[in-house]
Structure formats: C-alpha cells, structure tokens
Write a protein that holds these residues in place. Structure first.
Motif, short mmCIF file in Angstrom:
data_model
loop_
_atom_site.label_atom_id
_atom_site.label_comp_id
_atom_site.label_asym_id
_atom_site.label_seq_id
_atom_site.Cartn_x
_atom_site.Cartn_y
_atom_site.Cartn_z
N ALA A 20 -4.39 18.67 -4.84
CA ALA A 20 -4.20 18.89 -6.36
C ALA A 20 -5.07 17.78 -7.02
O ALA A 20 -5.88 18.17 -8.13
N LYS A 21 -5.15 16.62 -6.45
CA LYS A 21 -6.18 15.73 -6.87
C LYS A 21 -7.75 16.22 -6.88
O LYS A 21 -8.50 16.04 -7.82
N LEU A 22 -7.91 16.93 -5.88
CA LEU A 22 -9.62 17.42 -5.71
C LEU A 22 -9.68 18.61 -6.85
O LEU A 22 -10.70 18.79 -7.38
N ARG A 23 -8.50 19.33 -7.01
CA ARG A 23 -8.60 20.37 -8.00
C ARG A 23 -8.79 19.85 -9.31
O ARG A 23 -9.72 20.34 -10.15
N ALA A 24 -8.17 18.59 -9.66
CA ALA A 24 -8.01 18.14 -10.85
C ALA A 24 -9.46 17.66 -10.99
O ALA A 24 -10.11 17.75 -12.17
N MET A 25 -10.14 16.88 -9.97
CA MET A 25 -11.50 16.46 -10.09
C MET A 25 -12.41 17.42 -10.43
O MET A 25 -13.56 17.61 -11.29
N LEU A 80 -12.78 18.67 -18.86
CA LEU A 80 -11.49 17.81 -18.99
C LEU A 80 -11.39 16.36 -18.37
O LEU A 80 -12.01 15.90 -17.44
N ASP A 81 -10.64 15.57 -19.24
CA ASP A 81 -10.27 14.14 -18.55
C ASP A 81 -9.29 14.22 -17.61
O ASP A 81 -8.67 15.41 -17.35
N THR A 82 -8.95 13.01 -17.16
CA THR A 82 -8.03 13.04 -16.10
C THR A 82 -6.69 13.49 -16.31
O THR A 82 -5.91 13.97 -15.53
N VAL A 83 -6.19 13.05 -17.47
CA VAL A 83 -4.78 13.52 -18.21
C VAL A 83 -4.75 15.27 -18.12
O VAL A 83 -3.90 15.84 -17.50
N ASP A 84 -5.76 15.63 -18.91
CA ASP A 84 -5.70 16.99 -19.33
C ASP A 84 -5.92 18.02 -17.81
O ASP A 84 -5.40 18.98 -17.89
N ALA A 85 -6.72 17.31 -16.89
CA ALA A 85 -6.80 18.29 -15.70
C ALA A 85 -5.70 18.17 -15.08
O ALA A 85 -5.18 19.40 -14.63
N LEU A 103 -3.33 22.19 -14.44
CA LEU A 103 -2.71 22.42 -13.26
C LEU A 103 -1.38 22.71 -13.32
O LEU A 103 -0.59 22.99 -11.95
N GLY A 104 -0.63 22.28 -14.44
CA GLY A 104 1.00 22.29 -14.58
C GLY A 104 1.49 21.17 -13.84
O GLY A 104 2.70 21.44 -13.31
N LEU A 105 0.88 19.95 -13.63
CA LEU A 105 1.38 18.96 -13.05
C LEU A 105 1.64 17.69 -13.88
O LEU A 105 0.95 17.44 -15.05
N PRO A 106 2.55 16.83 -13.44
CA PRO A 106 2.49 15.68 -14.23
C PRO A 106 1.42 14.70 -14.53
O PRO A 106 0.77 14.65 -13.23
N VAL A 107 1.15 14.12 -15.60
CA VAL A 107 0.19 13.24 -15.41
C VAL A 107 0.32 12.13 -14.54
O VAL A 107 -0.78 11.65 -13.93
N ASP A 108 1.39 11.55 -14.34
CA ASP A 108 1.80 10.48 -13.37
C ASP A 108 3.01 10.73 -12.96
O ASP A 108 4.01 10.42 -13.30
N ALA A 109 2.94 10.89 -11.31
CA ALA A 109 4.33 11.44 -10.65
C ALA A 109 4.82 10.12 -9.83
O ALA A 109 5.77 10.63 -9.01
N TYR A 165 0.92 -1.05 0.03
CA TYR A 165 -0.05 -0.10 0.03
C TYR A 165 0.99 1.17 -0.06
O TYR A 165 1.86 1.46 0.93
N LEU A 166 0.84 1.96 -1.03
CA LEU A 166 1.65 3.02 -1.10
C LEU A 166 1.20 4.47 -1.02
O LEU A 166 0.62 5.04 -1.80
N GLN A 167 1.70 5.03 0.21
CA GLN A 167 1.44 6.36 0.61
C GLN A 167 2.10 7.34 -0.30
O GLN A 167 3.43 6.93 -0.80
N GLY A 168 1.69 8.30 -0.70
CA GLY A 168 2.55 9.29 -1.39
C GLY A 168 2.00 9.20 -2.58
O GLY A 168 2.60 9.84 -3.59
N HIS A 169 1.26 8.45 -3.08
CA HIS A 169 0.65 8.23 -4.44
C HIS A 169 -0.88 8.77 -4.84
O HIS A 169 -1.40 8.20 -6.01
N GLU A 170 -1.29 9.45 -3.91
CA GLU A 170 -2.50 10.05 -4.01
C GLU A 170 -2.80 10.73 -5.30
O GLU A 170 -1.77 11.69 -5.79
N GLY A 171 -3.85 10.63 -6.10
CA GLY A 171 -3.85 11.27 -7.41
C GLY A 171 -2.79 10.90 -8.24
O GLY A 171 -2.47 11.89 -9.07
N ARG A 172 -2.33 9.82 -8.47
CA ARG A 172 -1.32 9.33 -9.04
C ARG A 172 0.13 10.33 -8.83
O ARG A 172 0.94 10.65 -9.59
N GLY A 173 -0.03 10.56 -7.67
CA GLY A 173 1.36 11.09 -7.13
C GLY A 173 1.37 12.62 -7.12
O GLY A 173 2.29 13.20 -6.51
#
Length: 217
Positions: free
Chosen positions: A112-117, A125-130, A134-140, A99-107
């Motif tokens: 930031a995940k709530l903002r993307a939602m 927007l879809d999950t990638v474009d959101a 926000l100027g964030l990586p698609v998957d960190a 169980y990987l903490q620090g991975h919320e919202g693909r990292g």
C-alpha cells in the motif's frame, strides 16, 4: 517465567520478552531485546544501551521503513533518522530504540505504501491524500506494544527523539510519560521536501528547519 534463552517473561500483559542478546553495530554495542506482541502476534525488538530503568531515558520509537532504511530511498528521511537515533543513544551510553515492525507506511503496509508513493509521483498527491485516495487511514500505527516494551525494561519516563507530537501523546496515553521531546531534523533534499512539508502542514510535525527553503531545491 523464563524461556529457553533465559529471558524473563515481561510483566506487561501485552508483550512477552522472548530473548536477549549482545548486538555489536557500527554505532556501538547494544543489547537486542526481542519481544512478542501478544495483541498482534508481531515480533518486535528494542536496542538498549546501559541500564534503561528510571526516568528521562533517551528513547526513539522507530517505525520500520524498508525503502528508506534498506534501499536508501530519498523519498523519506527514515534511514537518516534511524542512524541519528542510534548515534545519539550510543553517545549517551544509555537509551532505547524500539524498532516497530508492522508500522511500514504509517501502518498501511509495504504494498500500500508503494501504491501511495506512485500516486504522489504520478498524480501529484501528497502523502496524506495518497493514503485517503486508496481508502486507507492516514496513520494506522499503534504504540501499545512499544509502551509495554518500555515498561518491561523499567523505563519510567522518556526523552523522546521525535518531531511528531502525536507520537508522544500516544505514548503517554499508554502510560509512559514524555519528559521532553527532542528534535530529529534531517536536511531536506529535492526528493523529500514536498513530503516533509506535508508532514509539517498536515500531520503536525515540528520541522522548523524547513522555514525559508524555496519551493524547489
């Protein structure tokens, strides 16, 4: 090397085993093995059944998701995947769920995940474009710590419970072979169908159960 709980220090320099304890759950009894990721300072845990040392160990690398796992959000399938993974490991009586903490919202983190939602809901927007908006990586997310935990547990290769080929590729880059990747398919709902389609079309997830489903449920 041992700590006050009697757990041995991990051989992998990236993580240190800190504590081990019996953890009874509604899915069965697991051993919770707690680690400190030396690279990030993050506390991590692996739930283990049976003796995981060896080949082809049933394994799930599960990214934390507060909204899906704790609050039961139907925006994603994370809570259902977590439950299905624990059931599968319990049925086999051998396996590991990391169980990987620090991975919320693909990292990208919870806020930031709530903002993307919100961008997905308000602006379409879809999950990638959101994330990109926000100027964030698609998957960190990074899986170095997960690989270190598996090595410490004696896992030499895994059967990975995942629909995401990139996760298996990342694990292999850190020295843990993926002998097989097993699907973890959750029936889509009205709230997550668009999200799942974006994961298939833009993030390479294998989701064949979406074929033939109409645009709206």
């Amino acid at each position: 090397m041992t700590d006050s709980d009697g757990a041995s220090g991990a051989a992998d320099e990236g993580v240190r085993r800190v504590v081990e304890v019996r953890l009874p759950t509604t899915y069965g009894e697991f051993r919770a093995v707690g680690y400190l990721d030396r690279r990030t300072g993050t506390e991590q845990v692996a739930l283990v059944q049976g003796d995981p040392a060896g080949e082809r160990v049933l394994t799930r690398l599960h990214s934390e998701c507060l909204t899906g796992e704790v609050f039961g959000s139907t925006h994603c399938e994370c809570g259902e995947q977590l439950a299905a993974s624990l059931r599968a490991i319990a049925e086999e009586r051998r396996g590991v769920l990391v169980y990987l903490q620090g991975h919320e919202g693909r990292g990208i983190g919870l806020l930031a995940k709530l903002r993307a939602m919100r961008l997905q809901q308000d602006d379409g927007l879809d999950t990638v474009d959101a994330n990109l908006a926000l100027g964030l990586p698609v998957d960190a997310r990074d899986y170095a710590g997960a690989a270190g935990m598996l090595r410490d547990l004696g896992v030499r290769s895994v059967r990975l419970l995942s629909n995401n080929p990139r996760k298996g590729e990342a694990l292999e880059r850190y020295g843990v072979p993926v002998a097989a990747r097993l699907p973890l398919l959750v029936p889509p709902g009205a709230e997550n169908l668009r999200y799942l389609r974006a994961k298939r079309e833009r993030l390479d997830h294998d989701l064949p159960h979406l074929d033939g489903i109409p645009g709206r449920l």
